[in-house]
Write a protein that holds these residues in place. Structure first.
Motif, PDB file in Angstrom:
ATOM      1  N   GLN A  82      67.994   0.724 -53.400  1.00 17.75           N
ATOM      2  CA  GLN A  82      67.757   0.792 -54.837  1.00 17.75           C
ATOM      3  C   GLN A  82      66.360   1.369 -55.085  1.00 17.75           C
ATOM      4  OE1 GLN A  82      69.940  -0.136 -57.285  1.00 17.75           O
ATOM      5  NE2 GLN A  82      71.512  -0.689 -55.791  1.00 17.75           N
ATOM      6  N   VAL A  83      66.294   2.423 -55.878  1.00 18.73           N
ATOM      7  CA  VAL A  83      64.998   3.022 -56.199  1.00 18.73           C
ATOM      8  C   VAL A  83      64.756   2.920 -57.699  1.00 18.73           C
ATOM      9  CG1 VAL A  83      65.126   4.627 -54.262  1.00 18.73           C
ATOM     10  CG2 VAL A  83      65.922   5.351 -56.511  1.00 18.73           C
ATOM     11  N   PRO A  84      63.492   2.812 -58.110  1.00 16.76           N
ATOM     12  CA  PRO A  84      63.192   2.691 -59.543  1.00 16.76           C
ATOM     13  C   PRO A  84      63.386   4.018 -60.272  1.00 16.76           C
ATOM     14  CG  PRO A  84      61.163   2.803 -58.278  1.00 16.76           C
ATOM     15  CD  PRO A  84      62.281   2.731 -57.280  1.00 16.76           C
ATOM     16  N   VAL A  85      63.756   3.907 -61.530  1.00 20.42           N
ATOM     17  CA  VAL A  85      63.851   5.073 -62.410  1.00 20.42           C
ATOM     18  C   VAL A  85      63.347   4.671 -63.789  1.00 20.42           C
ATOM     19  CG1 VAL A  85      65.778   6.166 -61.193  1.00 20.42           C
ATOM     20  CG2 VAL A  85      66.241   4.525 -63.022  1.00 20.42           C
TER      21      VAL A  85
ATOM     22  N   ARG B 185      68.392   2.611 -59.458  1.00 15.33           N
ATOM     23  CA  ARG B 185      69.664   3.268 -59.162  1.00 15.33           C
ATOM     24  C   ARG B 185      69.830   3.324 -57.653  1.00 15.33           C
ATOM     25  NH1 ARG B 185      69.154   8.774 -57.663  1.00 15.33           N
ATOM     26  NH2 ARG B 185      67.024   9.591 -57.953  1.00 15.33           N
ATOM     27  N   PRO B 186      71.068   3.340 -57.174  1.00 16.75           N
ATOM     28  CA  PRO B 186      71.287   3.400 -55.728  1.00 16.75           C
ATOM     29  C   PRO B 186      71.170   4.836 -55.213  1.00 16.75           C
ATOM     30  CG  PRO B 186      73.388   3.229 -56.866  1.00 16.75           C
ATOM     31  CD  PRO B 186      72.326   3.138 -57.923  1.00 16.75           C
ATOM     32  N   VAL B 187      70.590   4.980 -54.040  1.00 14.96           N
ATOM     33  CA  VAL B 187      70.496   6.279 -53.368  1.00 14.96           C
ATOM     34  C   VAL B 187      70.726   6.045 -51.880  1.00 14.96           C
ATOM     35  CG1 VAL B 187      68.845   7.183 -55.061  1.00 14.96           C
ATOM     36  CG2 VAL B 187      68.010   6.104 -52.949  1.00 14.96           C
TER      37      VAL B 187
ATOM     38  N   ASN C 193      60.185   6.576 -48.148  1.00 18.17           N
ATOM     39  CA  ASN C 193      58.835   6.426 -48.709  1.00 18.17           C
ATOM     40  C   ASN C 193      58.710   5.115 -49.480  1.00 18.17           C
ATOM     41  OD1 ASN C 193      58.005   8.871 -47.677  1.00 18.17           O
ATOM     42  ND2 ASN C 193      58.241   9.999 -49.599  1.00 18.17           N
ATOM     43  N   LEU C 194      59.749   4.788 -50.227  1.00 19.81           N
ATOM     44  CA  LEU C 194      59.745   3.529 -50.975  1.00 19.81           C
ATOM     45  C   LEU C 194      59.778   2.339 -50.027  1.00 19.81           C
ATOM     46  CD1 LEU C 194      59.911   1.947 -53.624  1.00 19.81           C
ATOM     47  CD2 LEU C 194      62.403   2.263 -53.562  1.00 19.81           C
TER      48      LEU C 194
END
Length: 493
Positions: free
Chosen positions: A357-360, A369-371, A378-379
């Motif tokens: 899950q990365v922030p948007v 959102r999932p990626v 990096n996250l």
């Protein structure tokens, strides 16, 4: 002198070179440049470093520490073992022995992640990854002289000889880390590597035409509060970047970074204890006078310490790059750069099907959102870093608690003051509130150092060069260096 030279009709001189008629200068590569990379027997590498070393010394004299000194009590690495890693002595700065060390080889390594997982680690640069490895080494190498340049003039306002010595120790070790990266460039990348090594000395922190590669290393280190925040937050980023390169399938890079991590720990110690001593003094005065208005008492208000913290933390977060990165995925898959503590991860070390899950920032809201996990490395590294930063804050806040002060230092939201990644171009408060530009401009002076804050801090930066004397805006350390007393004359002029 006698010579077997012959002059041709065109005037060219051919034949044997003339014999020297005076003393010959020979560099002892074991004594002058301590190393465990076989430098004394590698003529090609010797020639490359013979050419580079004078340029390095010119750079050091021009952009290294500007305060003239006679000698400094410094730690020098002369071997990789326990007895050789920390050799202590008084050393004239310009005679410091910058060495080249790789960690112990031990059992033959295998690549621990990516498509080459399980294969023997590379002892030479794989042709298909040559440019990517060179880029990783250059970016890491560029940060090392940059921080020396940023800290060049701090000696003129040192709060004590103890702190001045710690500054110089950080400086010479950053210089040694530059040597470590230059060794890799010279030893494994031929002409391209030599040219990149030259460029490492031609870029300068903050230069309008040839700046350093990463933004945080072009910021000015204006005072000792900035320096301590830098060594806490930005050198901690260095720790995590080195930790990922330590996992590299390119064995010389992995072993170089593993040894560098030993010295990086001291840099973070300087930051952790430096800020802690400032907070300790601030807390004492807050408790005594019941106010954060401490300028009149010759100390730094806690609110200003928080502003400096906010700034350095946000600048350091940008060093991790965008939350999603195809380059990071490619480095991992190729086996060039792993994750923090890769060998301790309980997964397949391939991440082919994993998600994250990365922030948007979308529709005026902060969400996730999932990626594919491969693109979110990096996250992943940044999250490890943030958790580590929190641990240091607990030490600083313990000083406030012991003094009976209710206020606490906090890390701002990871989206605060960001110039890189998903938060770039958005206005987010330290508490995580999404603002418009007007709201940001109205409150930014409460969150980031102002010109007035920097000027007031600068007024406190009066040098203390007497042994045992300390500036009044920070507490003395509890113990000295290498079992010496706090009052020792660590630097002589």
């Amino acid at each position: 002198m006698t010579t077997g030279e012959v002059r041709t009709a065109d005037g060219d001189i051919v034949g044997a070179a003339p014999q020297p008629d005076g003393p010959v200068s020979v560099i002892d590569y074991t004594e002058r440049i301590p190393n465990n990379v076989g430098l004394a027997t590698d003529r090609r590498l010797q020639r490359a470093l013979e050419s580079w070393q004078p340029r390095f010394l010119d750079w050091w004299r021009a952009l290294g520490p500007s305060l003239p000194t006679k000698d400094v009590y410094l730690r020098t690495a002369v071997a990789i073992g326990r007895d050789g890693w920390a050799s202590w002595d008084r050393v004239p700065m310009e005679q410091y022995r910058w060495g080249i060390f790789l960690s112990e080889r031990g059992e033959p390594r295998q690549i621990g992640f990516g498509r080459h997982k399980g294969e023997p680690a590379w002892q030479e640069v794989p042709g298909e990854y040559r440019s990517e490895l060179r880029r990783l080494i250059v970016v890491q190498g560029d940060t090392e002289p940059a921080s020396v340049e940023q800290q060049r003039h701090l000696g003129a306002t040192a709060p004590s000889l103890y702190d001045l010595r710690n500054l110089f120790q950080v400086n010479v070790e950053e210089g040694r880390h530059l040597w470590a990266m230059v060794y890799l460039l010279h030893a494994y990348f031929g002409r391209d590597g030599r040219e990149e090594a030259e460029q490492l000395l031609r870029r300068h922190s903050g230069h309008p035409d040839t700046p350093r590669i990463l933004g945080a290393f072009n910021e000015e280190t204006t005072d000792w509060l900035s320096f301590f925040m830098f060594t806490y937050f930005t050198d901690r980023d260095g720790k995590y970047q080195l930790g990922t390169l330590k996992e590299s399938g390119f064995d010389p890079l992995a072993r170089t970074c593993e040894f560098m991590l030993r010295e990086e720990a001291h840099h973070m110690f300087v930051g952790t204890t430096g800020v802690q001593r400032i907070v300790q003094r601030t807390a004492q005065l807050m408790a005594a006078h019941g106010t954060d208005g401490l300028w009149q008492f010759g100390a730094i208000p806690l609110s200003v310490i928080q502003k400096y913290l906010n700034l350095q933390f946000s600048l350091s977060l940008d060093l991790f790059g965008s939350e999603t990165s195809s380059n990071a995925a490619a480095y991992f898959t190729a086996g060039l750069k792993g994750r923090w503590m890769e060998t301790r991860r309980q997964d397949d070390h391939l991440l082919t099907d994993a998600t994250a899950q990365v922030p948007v920032v979308a529709d005026g809201m902060l969400s996730v959102r999932p990626v594919p996990a491969l693109t979110a490395l990096n996250l992943d590294l940044r999250d490890e870093y943030v958790a580590d930063c929190e641990r240091g804050l607990r030490r600083w806040n313990a000083e406030l608690e012991r003094a009976g002060v209710d206020e606490r230092l906090v890390l701002p939201h990871v989206g605060f003051n960001r110039k890189v990644g998903t938060y770039a171009g958005h206005f987010i408060s330290p508490g995580g509130e999404l603002l418009d530009q007007v709201g940001w401009q109205r409150q930014a002076a409460d969150w980031l150092p102002t010109d007035e804050d920097r000027a007031r801090v600068a007024e406190l930066m009066v040098p203390h060069y007497e042994a045992g004397s300390f500036a009044g805006w920070l507490a003395p350390p509890a113990v000295g260096i290498n079992d010496l007393p706090v009052e020792y004359d660590y630097v002589r002029f």
